[in-house]
Design a protein around this motif. Sequence first.
Motif, PDB file in Angstrom:
ATOM      1  N   SER A 361      17.468  44.158  -2.114  1.00 47.21           N
ATOM      2  CA  SER A 361      19.239  45.924  -2.074  1.00 47.21           C
ATOM      3  C   SER A 361      20.481  45.318  -1.659  1.00 47.21           C
ATOM      4  CB  SER A 361      19.155  45.390  -0.156  1.00 47.21           C
ATOM      5  OG  SER A 361      19.079  44.503   0.862  1.00 47.21           O
ATOM      6  N   SER A 362      20.841  46.774  -2.223  1.00 38.83           N
ATOM      7  CA  SER A 362      22.174  46.753  -2.610  1.00 38.83           C
ATOM      8  C   SER A 362      23.109  45.515  -1.652  1.00 38.83           C
ATOM      9  CB  SER A 362      22.841  48.269  -2.866  1.00 38.83           C
ATOM     10  OG  SER A 362      23.171  48.623  -1.362  1.00 38.83           O
ATOM     11  N   ASP A 363      23.191  45.323  -0.872  1.00 42.40           N
ATOM     12  CA  ASP A 363      23.767  44.080   0.238  1.00 42.40           C
ATOM     13  C   ASP A 363      23.672  43.028  -0.229  1.00 42.40           C
ATOM     14  OD1 ASP A 363      21.980  44.716   1.936  1.00 42.40           O
ATOM     15  OD2 ASP A 363      22.872  45.645   3.448  1.00 42.40           O
ATOM     16  N   TYR A 364      22.376  42.709  -1.039  1.00 41.76           N
ATOM     17  CA  TYR A 364      21.652  41.401  -0.948  1.00 41.76           C
ATOM     18  C   TYR A 364      21.123  41.070   0.349  1.00 41.76           C
ATOM     19  CZ  TYR A 364      23.604  41.083  -5.282  1.00 41.76           C
ATOM     20  OH  TYR A 364      24.573  41.731  -6.877  1.00 41.76           O
ATOM     21  N   THR A 365      20.630  42.050   1.573  1.00 44.24           N
ATOM     22  CA  THR A 365      20.044  40.956   2.732  1.00 44.24           C
ATOM     23  C   THR A 365      18.512  40.944   2.262  1.00 44.24           C
ATOM     24  OG1 THR A 365      19.737  43.072   3.365  1.00 44.24           O
ATOM     25  CG2 THR A 365      22.280  42.857   4.074  1.00 44.24           C
ATOM     26  N   HIS A 366      18.206  41.426   1.664  1.00 41.43           N
ATOM     27  CA  HIS A 366      16.872  42.066   1.711  1.00 41.43           C
ATOM     28  C   HIS A 366      16.376  41.036   0.044  1.00 41.43           C
ATOM     29  CE1 HIS A 366      17.129  43.913   4.640  1.00 41.43           C
ATOM     30  NE2 HIS A 366      16.188  43.332   5.157  1.00 41.43           N
ATOM     31  N   LYS A 367      15.438  40.581  -0.787  1.00 39.33           N
ATOM     32  CA  LYS A 367      14.747  40.582  -1.760  1.00 39.33           C
ATOM     33  C   LYS A 367      13.494  39.512  -2.003  1.00 39.33           C
ATOM     34  CE  LYS A 367      16.207  35.256  -1.573  1.00 39.33           C
ATOM     35  NZ  LYS A 367      16.392  35.160  -0.324  1.00 39.33           N
ATOM     36  N   ARG A 368      13.050  39.666  -3.685  1.00 43.56           N
ATOM     37  CA  ARG A 368      12.495  39.587  -4.299  1.00 43.56           C
ATOM     38  C   ARG A 368      12.293  39.035  -5.088  1.00 43.56           C
ATOM     39  NH1 ARG A 368       9.367  44.714  -5.416  1.00 43.56           N
ATOM     40  NH2 ARG A 368       7.698  43.235  -6.059  1.00 43.56           N
TER      41      ARG A 368
END
Length: 376
Positions: A361-368
């Motif tokens: 996500s753009s706020d780096y809170t979720h990632k794959r």
Amino acid sequence: MFYKNARIFTSDFQFHTGAFEVRDGVFGQVLPAAVPADAIDLKGATVIPGLVDVHSHGNSGADFSDGDYEGLKKMAAFYAKCGVTSFAPASMTLPYDVLAKAFATARQLADEAPAGHARLMGIQMEGPYFSYKKRGAQNPDYLKEPDFEGFQALYDGCGGLVRIVDVAPELPGAAEFVAKASKLCTVSIAHTDSDYDHAKAAIDAGVTHLTHLYNAMPGIHHRNPGVIPAAVENPKVRAEIICDGQHIHPASVRLAFSMFGGSRMILVSDSGRCAGLPDGSKFELGGQDAWLRDGVARLADGTIACSAANLWQCLTNVISWNIPEEDAVRAATYNPACAIGAQEKIGSIETGKLADFIVCSSDYTHKRVFLGGTEI
């Protein structure tokens, strides 16, 4: 396979909206002119290269210096889940036979490259050529003066997998050690009480790296500038920095990026086996007891030791501390890849490189996390 509608951090160290291709585990076209109709829509997600940690001792109860292959595999699996797709584990100040055993396990993991595990791309040999005064959490019982023959034996024993070796430049024979070792790998200044002149002499001899900037080295003084200004002055020197929120104040992190610039900064976790363990855990570090309390790892005498963070946490910290996003991502990907001589394989989203990347996500809170194009 094509991915479209992504905000991609490309090899010019900028973000561009577009598509990219993954083919047989490597990146194919990046920002292609034409995109197939069946391309996977990432719906505006941010895509950055997999992170590269060139200074991490362990996690999940395991430590690289244990010389235990299953423990090292456990570390690599943990890193991968955190978005660290390549790493160079760091050893400690220990006897040569202990280091040789650990380096052999690194060689085995690098050769076997098990699926779903971070790629072991090198070793940082942190110690034993250090100052007693600035030993920090390094075990004083095993400190040595620079010893190129001993180093080369370890280097040859693991097939040249040592990509960074650390040294205190004020020690006898340090400049000569640097001149020889720099022909084999990156040489870094670390755990030092050096003045400016000794640091400059080591840099002139071939040093191109500073290990955990600010920590275990003299601070900057206007009449006794020491190591840091000597490194800032030479554009060939990169500086790694621990951004766990415990070792260094955010203002000092911003100062470091101002001094060295985004092209010369490297984020590292300096994690120990306490990373991933519950608060209050007792653990071992280089033959010494340590404790994780309130998120801070310390020796019995209170000396701050390794960190309990991972590189993804360090990256998000730095972005939250107002370091430009492009500089922060570069410092966690391409710059460390350069420090271990792996920039032709990893560190950027570029045609022909290994398809290790993070969709977040753009706020780096979720990632794959994707390793070789396969999602972990």
